[in-house]
Design an enzyme around this catalytic site. Structure first.
Site, PDB file in Angstrom:
ATOM      1  N   LYS A  31      61.763  74.209  15.596  1.00 11.63           N
ATOM      2  CA  LYS A  31      61.568  73.073  14.691  1.00 11.63           C
ATOM      3  C   LYS A  31      62.699  72.083  14.934  1.00 11.63           C
ATOM      4  O   LYS A  31      63.882  72.399  14.738  1.00 11.63           O
ATOM      5  CB  LYS A  31      61.566  73.544  13.237  1.00 11.63           C
TER       6      LYS A  31
ATOM      7  N   LYS B 107      57.372  72.301  16.487  1.00 11.30           N
ATOM      8  CA  LYS B 107      57.189  71.215  15.531  1.00 11.30           C
ATOM      9  C   LYS B 107      58.268  70.164  15.711  1.00 11.30           C
ATOM     10  O   LYS B 107      59.436  70.558  15.786  1.00 11.30           O
ATOM     11  CB  LYS B 107      57.245  71.815  14.122  1.00 11.30           C
TER      12      LYS B 107
HETATM   13  N1  LIG Z   1      57.898  72.250   6.550  1.00 12.40           N
HETATM   14  C1  LIG Z   1      56.797  71.416   6.724  1.00 12.40           C
HETATM   15  C2  LIG Z   1      57.149  70.089   7.219  1.00 12.40           C
HETATM   16  O1  LIG Z   1      58.321  69.748   7.317  1.00 12.40           O
HETATM   17  C3  LIG Z   1      56.016  69.206   7.625  1.00 12.40           C
HETATM   18  C4  LIG Z   1      56.449  67.993   8.317  1.00 12.40           C
HETATM   19  C5  LIG Z   1      55.434  66.906   8.493  1.00 12.40           C
HETATM   20  O2  LIG Z   1      54.213  67.020   8.397  1.00 12.40           O
HETATM   21  O3  LIG Z   1      55.941  65.812   8.764  1.00 12.40           O
END
Ligand SMILES: NCC(=O)CCC(=O)O
Length: 333
Positions: free
Chosen positions: A202, A256
């Protein structure tokens, strides 16, 4: 081994592009509704569907409407829904105690979905930020994000979610050691069937901007998350994190954000061959949706193309706010 390409005109690549049926036959990767995980925002109230300004077309739903969304997901063939709570400032504290309250918004929503749509996979988020007055994913003391104390709290949070009936826990906090701690606690508490999808790679990304608006965290957060999320310049570190999380008991791993990090998806899949997912995050959604709403791109085509890219990069599935639209599109084909 790569076969040698015969010289022109023996090799004509256009032969297999000549008709739709031939293109279908030769297509290497496909997008299916079964690849989609739908992130959904939950808020208090009843009968509420509240628009999110920075994510046109996405809403915050009260639990009754989340259950409706769960029915919609099941009906469309979307296998999983992922819950994110929009919390009021009144439940954000420095000790983050609401995170492990069995009656918090997420846990009530999980139980409500499981009571009505038991076959739908319900994924939850594990991180302290929705409940933290400081807006960070971990406890903050003197400006520092505490690791080990946060992991203990995450374990409490995870057990409450497992108790509520979550199928997949998604630790998104990026503390060190949390996967092992969660796995051990789940085993000890009789939740050995609960899967962990680790947010392993992440990145500290500016693409999360609209999400922070969606969950009401934008105002609370002071500073950045660079001391626990990955630097966008790193790639080998992602492999080390994935390896570490797998060794601690993660069942699935996530990269992510998604589109700017497809190289990481491919490296993870090639290196480990494990169930690999990407999160097409809020900023990616907002860019595509914003351009589509302005008529600058063909939104439907761009969305499908963007999701197919994740499959091509080796992902087994994608968390995407476009999930229901895409499922409808794929059904209509
Ligand atoms: N822990 C989940 C997220 O940080 C989602 C981020 C996003 O959709 O921008």
């Amino acid at each position: 081994m790569r076969p040698t390409v015969a010289p022109f005109p023996t090799a004509r690549f256009r032969r297999l592009r000549r008709t739709a049926a031939l293109r279908d036959l030769a297509q290497e990767h496909r997008l299916s509704t079964a690849d989609l995980i739908w992130p959904v925002f939950v808020r208090e109230g009843e009968g509420v569907e509240e628009p999110i300004a920075s994510m046109p077309g996405v809403v915050r739903r009260s639990i009754d409407n989340v259950v409706r969304a769960a029915h919609e997901a099941a009906e469309l063939g979307i296998p999983a829904i992922c819950l994110f709570p929009y919390t009021d400032a009144s439940v954000k504290t420095n000790d983050c105690a609401e995170a492990w309250n069995p009656e918090n918004l997420t846990n009530r929503a999980v139980r409500a979905i499981k009571a009505e749509v038991p076959g739908l996979v319900v994924m939850t988020d594990i991180a302290l930020d929705p409940y933290n007055a400081q807006g960070h994913d971990g406890f903050v003391v003197d400006g520092e994000i505490l690791n080990d104390e946060t992991v203990e709290a995450l374990v409490r949070m995870a057990l409450a979610q497992a108790e509520a009936g979550a199928d997949i826990l998604g630790p998104s906090d990026m503390m060190d050691g949390r996967i092992g701690a969660l796995r051990a606690a789940l085993e000890a508490a009789g939740h050995s069937h609960v899967a962990i999808m680790s947010y392993a790679a992440k990145y500290a990304s500016a693409f999360y901007g609209p999400f922070r608006d969606a969950v009401g965290a934008a105002g609370a957060l002071r500073g950045d998350k660079l001391t626990y999320q990955m630097h966008p310049g790193n790639s080998n570190e992602a492999l080390r994190l994935v390896e570490r999380d797998l060794s601690e008991g993660a069942d699935m791993v996530m990269v992510k954000p998604g589109m700017p990090y497809l190289d990481i998806c491919r490296r993870v899949k090639d290196a480990f061959g494990v169930p690999t997912y990407a999160y097409q995050v809020s900023g990616e959604y907002a860019m595509i949706r914003g351009a589509a709403d302005n008529g600058w791109i063909d939104g439907e085509k761009v969305v499908v193309e963007s999701l197919l890219a994740f499959r091509r990069a080796g992902c087994d599935g994608v968390l995407t706010y476009f999930a229901p639209q895409v499922a409808r599109l794929l059904r209509a084909r």
